[in-house]
Design an enzyme around this catalytic site. Structure first.
Site, PDB file in Angstrom:
ATOM      1  N   HIS A 197       0.814  -1.222   0.000  1.00 20.80           N
ATOM      2  CA  HIS A 197       0.000   0.000   0.000  1.00 20.80           C
ATOM      3  C   HIS A 197       0.845   1.268   0.000  1.00 20.80           C
ATOM      4  O   HIS A 197       1.871   1.374   0.660  1.00 20.80           O
ATOM      5  CB  HIS A 197      -1.001   0.042   1.154  1.00 20.80           C
ATOM      6  CG  HIS A 197      -0.431   0.018   2.542  1.00 20.80           C
ATOM      7  ND1 HIS A 197       0.737  -0.592   2.878  1.00 20.80           N
ATOM      8  CD2 HIS A 197      -0.914   0.543   3.689  1.00 20.80           C
ATOM      9  CE1 HIS A 197       0.946  -0.462   4.174  1.00 20.80           C
ATOM     10  NE2 HIS A 197      -0.027   0.229   4.686  1.00 20.80           N
ATOM     11  N   TYR A 252       2.735   1.771  16.224  1.00 19.77           N
ATOM     12  CA  TYR A 252       2.000   3.044  16.130  1.00 19.77           C
ATOM     13  C   TYR A 252       2.279   3.856  17.377  1.00 19.77           C
ATOM     14  O   TYR A 252       2.317   3.310  18.488  1.00 19.77           O
ATOM     15  CB  TYR A 252       0.488   2.813  16.079  1.00 19.77           C
ATOM     16  CG  TYR A 252      -0.017   2.221  14.804  1.00 19.77           C
ATOM     17  CD1 TYR A 252      -0.106   2.965  13.640  1.00 19.77           C
ATOM     18  CD2 TYR A 252      -0.432   0.903  14.767  1.00 19.77           C
ATOM     19  CE1 TYR A 252      -0.592   2.418  12.480  1.00 19.77           C
ATOM     20  CE2 TYR A 252      -0.927   0.345  13.612  1.00 19.77           C
ATOM     21  CZ  TYR A 252      -1.002   1.102  12.464  1.00 19.77           C
ATOM     22  OH  TYR A 252      -1.480   0.565  11.316  1.00 19.77           O
TER      23      TYR A 252
HETATM   24  C1  M3P Z   1      -2.074  -0.183   8.507  1.00 20.02           C
HETATM   25  C2  M3P Z   1      -1.091  -0.758   7.600  1.00 20.02           C
HETATM   26  C3  M3P Z   1      -6.631   0.228  10.227  1.00 20.02           C
HETATM   27  C4  M3P Z   1      -5.527  -0.487   9.638  1.00 20.02           C
HETATM   28  C5  M3P Z   1      -4.303  -0.035   9.498  1.00 20.02           C
HETATM   29  C6  M3P Z   1      -3.262  -0.745   8.802  1.00 20.02           C
HETATM   30  C7  M3P Z   1      -6.560   1.650  10.534  1.00 20.02           C
HETATM   31  O1  M3P Z   1      -1.721   0.954   9.023  1.00 20.02           O
HETATM   32  O2  M3P Z   1      -0.026  -0.186   7.483  1.00 20.02           O
HETATM   33  O3  M3P Z   1      -1.393  -1.787   6.998  1.00 20.02           O
HETATM   34  O4  M3P Z   1      -7.660  -0.343  10.458  1.00 20.02           O
HETATM   35 FE    FE Z   2      -0.049   1.910   8.155  1.00 21.18          FE
END
Ligand code: M3P
Ligand code: FE
Length: 304
Positions: A197, A252
């Site tokens: 992504h 995170y």
């Molecule tokens: C990521 C990623 C949520 C998923 C986040 C996933 C906000 O940040 O880098 O794959 O549900």
């Molecule tokens: Fe992410």
């Protein structure tokens, strides 16, 4: 024609000095330029002028996010396509923004301001182009990621937003999360990169930024980043752990003004013909955090 990759994120901060101290000393970015009300930053291996612009404003938030297109003519093509879809566009002229020429701006269906640009000032990375060393100077402070990797925005109608990014902007979907009725709760989208992504869209309030992520080269760097964050008293949101979605390793955490950052590594190689992976809502806990298998309310509810 096409969208290559994420170029920069532009945010607002009520405390430019505090934000700058965090992004240079803890995150370990290079300060490229400072004006009266804005600071421009980049990672040590980035070639573009900057990947993060922070400007003073009483309220924290995201101004816009910018993707780079492949060719100069692409701006006119995307202008037509985005207008035809029903989103008004405007042009930002050369000279109006630091580090880049003309760009195209519009609101995506979920309300964030997106910008497309081709003409970016290439100021080069820290290593140079003649006999470059493979690593940056060993004394860089903080986490010092080589580059920005991806971002995640929220949308009330994920499917509508995903359709815009795929049909109008030409991004490819790599993964999706579906609820029990087959409606999209989240989508992961790639530009011209081979990463799972460049941008993801997950259900949440329109206009919101969920996080942006910096690339690290391996799991050991994620572990070191956790040490750096804990040492500096940074609030960790989740991790170090692994995503099921993208398979990436992650942490995170929050910057001093509450913007969520991520450090990310791993993931798999994506080709244009890679088949889409689907997660179902009952497995979303593992999709988010594979080891913990939780859908944390803080993670879903806190945005910028
Ligand atoms: C990521 C990623 C949520 C998923 C986040 C996933 C906000 O940040 O880098 O794959 O549900
Ligand atoms: Fe992410």
């Amino acid at each position: 024609m096409g969208i290559l990759r994420l170029a920069h994120v532009d945010v607002r901060t009520p405390d430019l000095d505090l934000s700058t101290a965090y992004y240079t000393e803890v995150m370990g970015l290079q300060q490229v330029m400072r004006t009266d009300d804005a600071v421009y930053l980049k990672c040590w291996d980035e070639e573009d002028h900057h990947s993060l612009r922070m400007r003073y404003h009483p309220r924290t938030g995201m101004d816009s996010f910018t993707f780079r297109v492949e060719a100069e003519d692409d701006l006119a093509d995307f202008e037509n396509r985005v207008e035809a879809y029903g989103c008004p566009t405007s042009r930002v002229s050369r000279g109006e923004a630091v580090g880049q020429g003309e760009s195209l701006r519009f609101e995506v269906p979920s309300g964030q301001v997106m910008e497309l640009v081709w003409d970016i000032e290439k100021t080069g990375n820290l290593l140079g182009k003649r006999n470059p060393s493979p690593t940056p100077p060993p004394d860089l402070p903080g986490i010092a990621p080589p580059r920005m990797d991806h971002m995640l925005v929220n949308a009330e109608e994920v499917a509508e937003s995903a359709k815009f990014f795929i049909d109008v902007l030409g991004l490819r979907m790599t993964e999706q999360v579906l609820d029990g009725n087959g409606h999209q709760l989240g989508v992961w989208l790639a530009g011209r990169t081979n990463s799972p992504h460049d941008i993801a869209i997950v259900n949440g309030p329109n206009g919101a930024l969920h996080h942006w992520a910096y690339w690290l080269d391996d799991w050991d760097h994620i572990r070191q980043a956790a040490d750096t964050l804990a040492y500096n008293g940074v609030q960790i949101d989740q991790g170090p752990t692994r995503h099921g979605v993208t398979r990436g390793n992650t942490i995170y955490f929050f910057d001093p003004l509450g913007i969520r950052n991520e450090v990310f590594t791993g993931g798999y190689w994506v080709d244009p013909d890679t088949e889409i992976l689907t997660w179902t809502e009952d497995n979303f806990g593992k999709g988010l955090f594979y080891y913990e298998n939780v859908v944390s309310q803080r993670f879903l509810r806190m945005h910028t």
